[in-house]
Structures are given as structure tokens and as C-alpha cells.
Design a protein around this motif. Sequence first.
Motif, PDB file in Angstrom:
ATOM      1  N   LYS A   1       1.300  -1.455   0.593  1.00  0.00           N
ATOM      2  CA  LYS A   1       0.483  -0.208   0.088  1.00  0.00           C
ATOM      3  C   LYS A   1       1.170   1.067   0.125  1.00  0.00           C
ATOM      4  CE  LYS A   1      -3.640  -1.476   2.993  1.00  0.00           C
ATOM      5  NZ  LYS A   1      -4.610  -1.477   3.788  1.00  0.00           N
ATOM      6  N   ILE A   2       0.306   2.471  -0.937  1.00  0.00           N
ATOM      7  CA  ILE A   2       0.798   3.233  -0.582  1.00  0.00           C
ATOM      8  C   ILE A   2      -0.507   4.397  -0.006  1.00  0.00           C
ATOM      9  CG2 ILE A   2       0.715   5.698  -1.779  1.00  0.00           C
ATOM     10  CD1 ILE A   2       2.879   4.033  -3.819  1.00  0.00           C
ATOM     11  N   VAL A   3      -0.032   4.990   1.320  1.00  0.00           N
ATOM     12  CA  VAL A   3      -1.134   6.105   1.926  1.00  0.00           C
ATOM     13  C   VAL A   3      -0.593   6.822   1.995  1.00  0.00           C
ATOM     14  CG1 VAL A   3      -2.324   5.559   4.191  1.00  0.00           C
ATOM     15  CG2 VAL A   3      -1.009   3.899   3.510  1.00  0.00           C
ATOM     16  N   ARG A   4      -2.335   8.308   1.792  1.00  0.00           N
ATOM     17  CA  ARG A   4      -2.021   9.136   2.032  1.00  0.00           C
ATOM     18  C   ARG A   4      -2.706   9.567   2.867  1.00  0.00           C
ATOM     19  NH1 ARG A   4      -4.643  12.310  -2.820  1.00  0.00           N
ATOM     20  NH2 ARG A   4      -6.561  11.459  -2.155  1.00  0.00           N
ATOM     21  N   LEU A   5      -2.756  10.972   4.051  1.00  0.00           N
ATOM     22  CA  LEU A   5      -3.395  11.653   4.779  1.00  0.00           C
ATOM     23  C   LEU A   5      -3.652  13.012   4.794  1.00  0.00           C
ATOM     24  CD1 LEU A   5      -5.026  10.531   7.272  1.00  0.00           C
ATOM     25  CD2 LEU A   5      -3.306  11.413   9.071  1.00  0.00           C
ATOM     26  N   GLN A   6      -4.453  13.563   4.656  1.00  0.00           N
ATOM     27  CA  GLN A   6      -4.204  15.006   4.047  1.00  0.00           C
ATOM     28  C   GLN A   6      -4.952  16.092   5.508  1.00  0.00           C
ATOM     29  OE1 GLN A   6      -7.322  14.391   0.639  1.00  0.00           O
ATOM     30  NE2 GLN A   6      -6.869  15.361  -0.059  1.00  0.00           N
ATOM     31  N   VAL A   7      -3.553  15.726   5.822  1.00  0.00           N
ATOM     32  CA  VAL A   7      -3.327  16.150   7.835  1.00  0.00           C
ATOM     33  C   VAL A   7      -4.630  17.360   8.320  1.00  0.00           C
ATOM     34  CG1 VAL A   7      -2.169  17.981   9.445  1.00  0.00           C
ATOM     35  CG2 VAL A   7      -0.986  15.781   7.466  1.00  0.00           C
ATOM     36  N   GLU A   8      -5.279  18.107   7.882  1.00  0.00           N
ATOM     37  CA  GLU A   8      -6.053  19.287   8.553  1.00  0.00           C
ATOM     38  C   GLU A   8      -6.883  18.767   7.806  1.00  0.00           C
ATOM     39  OE1 GLU A   8      -4.881  22.956   6.399  1.00  0.00           O
ATOM     40  OE2 GLU A   8      -3.513  22.961   7.775  1.00  0.00           O
ATOM     41  N   THR A   9      -7.722  17.637   7.038  1.00  0.00           N
ATOM     42  CA  THR A   9      -8.828  17.216   6.546  1.00  0.00           C
ATOM     43  C   THR A   9      -9.644  15.827   7.578  1.00  0.00           C
ATOM     44  OG1 THR A   9      -9.049  16.959   4.569  1.00  0.00           O
ATOM     45  CG2 THR A   9      -9.373  18.838   4.662  1.00  0.00           C
ATOM     46  N   ALA A  10      -7.778  15.334   8.529  1.00  0.00           N
ATOM     47  CA  ALA A  10      -7.932  14.241   8.816  1.00  0.00           C
ATOM     48  C   ALA A  10      -8.938  13.094   7.498  1.00  0.00           C
ATOM     49  CB  ALA A  10      -8.395  13.558   9.941  1.00  0.00           C
ATOM     50  N   VAL A  11      -8.788  13.123   5.865  1.00  0.00           N
ATOM     51  CA  VAL A  11      -9.359  12.217   4.553  1.00  0.00           C
ATOM     52  C   VAL A  11      -8.152  11.570   4.148  1.00  0.00           C
ATOM     53  CG1 VAL A  11      -9.934  12.006   2.732  1.00  0.00           C
ATOM     54  CG2 VAL A  11     -10.856  13.994   3.902  1.00  0.00           C
ATOM     55  N   ARG A  12      -8.479   9.838   4.670  1.00  0.00           N
ATOM     56  CA  ARG A  12      -6.957   8.946   4.642  1.00  0.00           C
ATOM     57  C   ARG A  12      -8.102   8.357   3.123  1.00  0.00           C
ATOM     58  NH1 ARG A  12      -3.812   5.416   7.933  1.00  0.00           N
ATOM     59  NH2 ARG A  12      -4.406   3.156   6.221  1.00  0.00           N
ATOM     60  N   SER A  13      -6.257   7.859   2.111  1.00  0.00           N
ATOM     61  CA  SER A  13      -6.712   7.310   1.158  1.00  0.00           C
ATOM     62  C   SER A  13      -5.508   6.341   0.700  1.00  0.00           C
ATOM     63  CB  SER A  13      -6.319   8.673  -0.359  1.00  0.00           C
ATOM     64  OG  SER A  13      -7.639   8.978  -0.234  1.00  0.00           O
ATOM     65  N   GLU A  14      -5.187   5.060  -0.230  1.00  0.00           N
ATOM     66  CA  GLU A  14      -5.264   3.585   0.188  1.00  0.00           C
ATOM     67  C   GLU A  14      -4.701   4.085  -1.643  1.00  0.00           C
ATOM     68  OE1 GLU A  14      -6.275   1.287   3.233  1.00  0.00           O
ATOM     69  OE2 GLU A  14      -5.152   1.881   4.684  1.00  0.00           O
ATOM     70  N   TRP A  15      -4.013   3.556  -1.615  1.00  0.00           N
ATOM     71  CA  TRP A  15      -3.857   2.793  -3.378  1.00  0.00           C
ATOM     72  C   TRP A  15      -2.718   1.125  -2.480  1.00  0.00           C
ATOM     73  CZ3 TRP A  15      -3.083   7.832  -2.242  1.00  0.00           C
ATOM     74  CH2 TRP A  15      -3.613   8.548  -3.070  1.00  0.00           C
ATOM     75  N   ILE A  16      -3.085   0.576  -3.950  1.00  0.00           N
ATOM     76  CA  ILE A  16      -2.464  -1.026  -3.791  1.00  0.00           C
ATOM     77  C   ILE A  16      -1.709  -1.068  -5.148  1.00  0.00           C
ATOM     78  CG2 ILE A  16      -3.051  -3.465  -3.538  1.00  0.00           C
ATOM     79  CD1 ILE A  16      -3.991  -1.547  -1.614  1.00  0.00           C
TER      80      ILE A  16
END
Length: 314
Positions: free
Chosen positions: A39-54
Motif C-alpha cells: 500500500k501507498i497511504v495518504r493522509l490529508q492532515v488538516e481534513t483527516a481524510v485518508r486514502s490508500e492505493w494498492i
Amino acid sequence: MMRAERVEGHGQAPATVGESPVWRATEQALYWVDIPARKIVRLQVETAVRSEWILPEKVACITFGRDGKVLAGCESGLFAVTLPEVDVDAGADAAGKSVHAPVNALVRKLAAPVFAAPDMRFNDGRCDRQGRFWAGTIVQDMAAAVPAGALYRFDERGVLSAPIVEALIVQNGLAWSPDGSTMYLSDSHPLRRLVWAFDYDIDEGQPHNRRVFADLHRHGGRPDGAAIDVDGCYWICANDAGLVLRFTPDGTLDRQIEVPAIKPAMCAFGGRELDTLFVTSIRPGVGATEHDGHLFAVRPGVQGCAEAEYAGAL
């Protein structure tokens, strides 16, 4: 002693091996990887939105190209990775953090070394100040203690070098001083536990004059991933000790930060002012606590250096 705090909510699933945090200023987001989960994970820190790519294979280290694509060190080689837009909302986790369903990344192999032993992969990697990508290889069975790992340079022309530093067991700790003239490299294996410094030829992209910079036999833990601040100090995760250590440019240990996870893996500066130190961690197979494998952050009172992007085309 300062202490890092959890970033994700308690309902967030931990990583097995959280590594390679990269701050993306244009998105105000932190990216990192979970190696065995691919996985590559992204956290948009100020909005707390998390996304993941496989990805189709284990991914160990990442950097961004200037076109927004990702350059990744994986099991079989180096890949150009496109991360499709994530637009399927899977709701929120138990702590109210937004989570999106994982999507498949698009990958294209760029280069591959001739591995010196079976069952190897890339491990730690990042760009020098000129935008050349450096990454090292390891034998995945760390307990075997096989010194078959090597450090490679992938230049802006897309050319992968021959091994430049060899006989590594668990390559880690890559970082460059603010002016780019000193390169740091560690070996995390319990038999090594060393950080080396090299004089670095900026024009040729060549390290020389290798010497011991820090011996973690004297301080505890194993030297894992690292970051550099604007004062040229080297921050290294002390895996197995639950600490991040700061060494001044002359090799003096002058700061320690506690991490609730016993295995902090790699750190990176981020935030709007590059004054937040983010720390990824590993979840041990036995005796894991609620914190192991999560992401942590602390404001240590200094600013970090912005990480260079890959200078070539992806």
C-alpha cells in the motif's frame, strides 16, 4: 523528554510495516507505505481524510516526480506509479476520520538491479538535493543476516547505477545535509547498528570518505529511517527502543523524543511550516500494543528541510 502523539484515530487499522513518510506540500498531505500490504497511504492532515492505493508487489520507498507521479522502490525494481483519483467514499472509521476505499495504482517498471542473492527487494530510498533517487536493497529474511544489500543511484536520465555501497545487511537511514555535501546511510541489522557519513560530490552524485557517524550500540535501538533539519542535524528512528534521536553534524546526540510504538521506522518533516516531525512505525508480530504500526507526530521546535523531488521524467 518530548513525546510524539498518535495522529490517526484509535479505530484506524495499523500498518504492518509503516515506512517512507513523504510530505507533499502542494496537497498538505503526508504519504507513506505499508510494505507487506503493498500500500501507498495518504493522509490529508488538516481534513483527516485518508486514502490508500494498492500496488502489485511490496513497496518500500517512495518519492515524487515533478509531474506528480511517484517513483517507488519495490520488490523487483524501481517503478513509475500513477495514483488515480480516489472518489469512492467508504465512510468514516471509529474515530470519525474519513476513509476511502483502496484503489489500484498504475505501475510501470523503470529499472531493476541484478540482485546479489535470492529473495531481495528495495528498502529505504530518497532523493539527494539535486533530484537523483537513491535506494538500497536487502535480503527479506533479516534473521539470515546476509550482507548482500547494496545502494544504488537512479539519475535524472533514468539510468540505474552499479552498486555504489555494498555488503549491507539492512540498508536504511538515507539523508543529505542541507547543502547536499554530506550523505548519511545506516545499517539497521542488530549486528551492525551503525550510521555512516560520506562526503558527497554534488556534481557527480558520488559519495566518498566513509566514516562512522553514530554507533547505536552506545545509545540503544537500531538506526532505521532518518530526516534532516535546517540546522543540519540528523534525526534517526531508534527501532526497538521507541525513540527518535537527533545527532548534531559533529555526531553528538543532543535530543531524544519518545514514541509510544516500540518500533519507530522512519521520520519526515511536514506541516505548513515544516515544523512537525511525522513518524511511521512497525507492528511486531508478538506483543504488539494498541499504538504499534500507527503514525505519530511531534513539534520539536525546529524546521525540517524540504525533500527534493526526482529530477527526471516519469
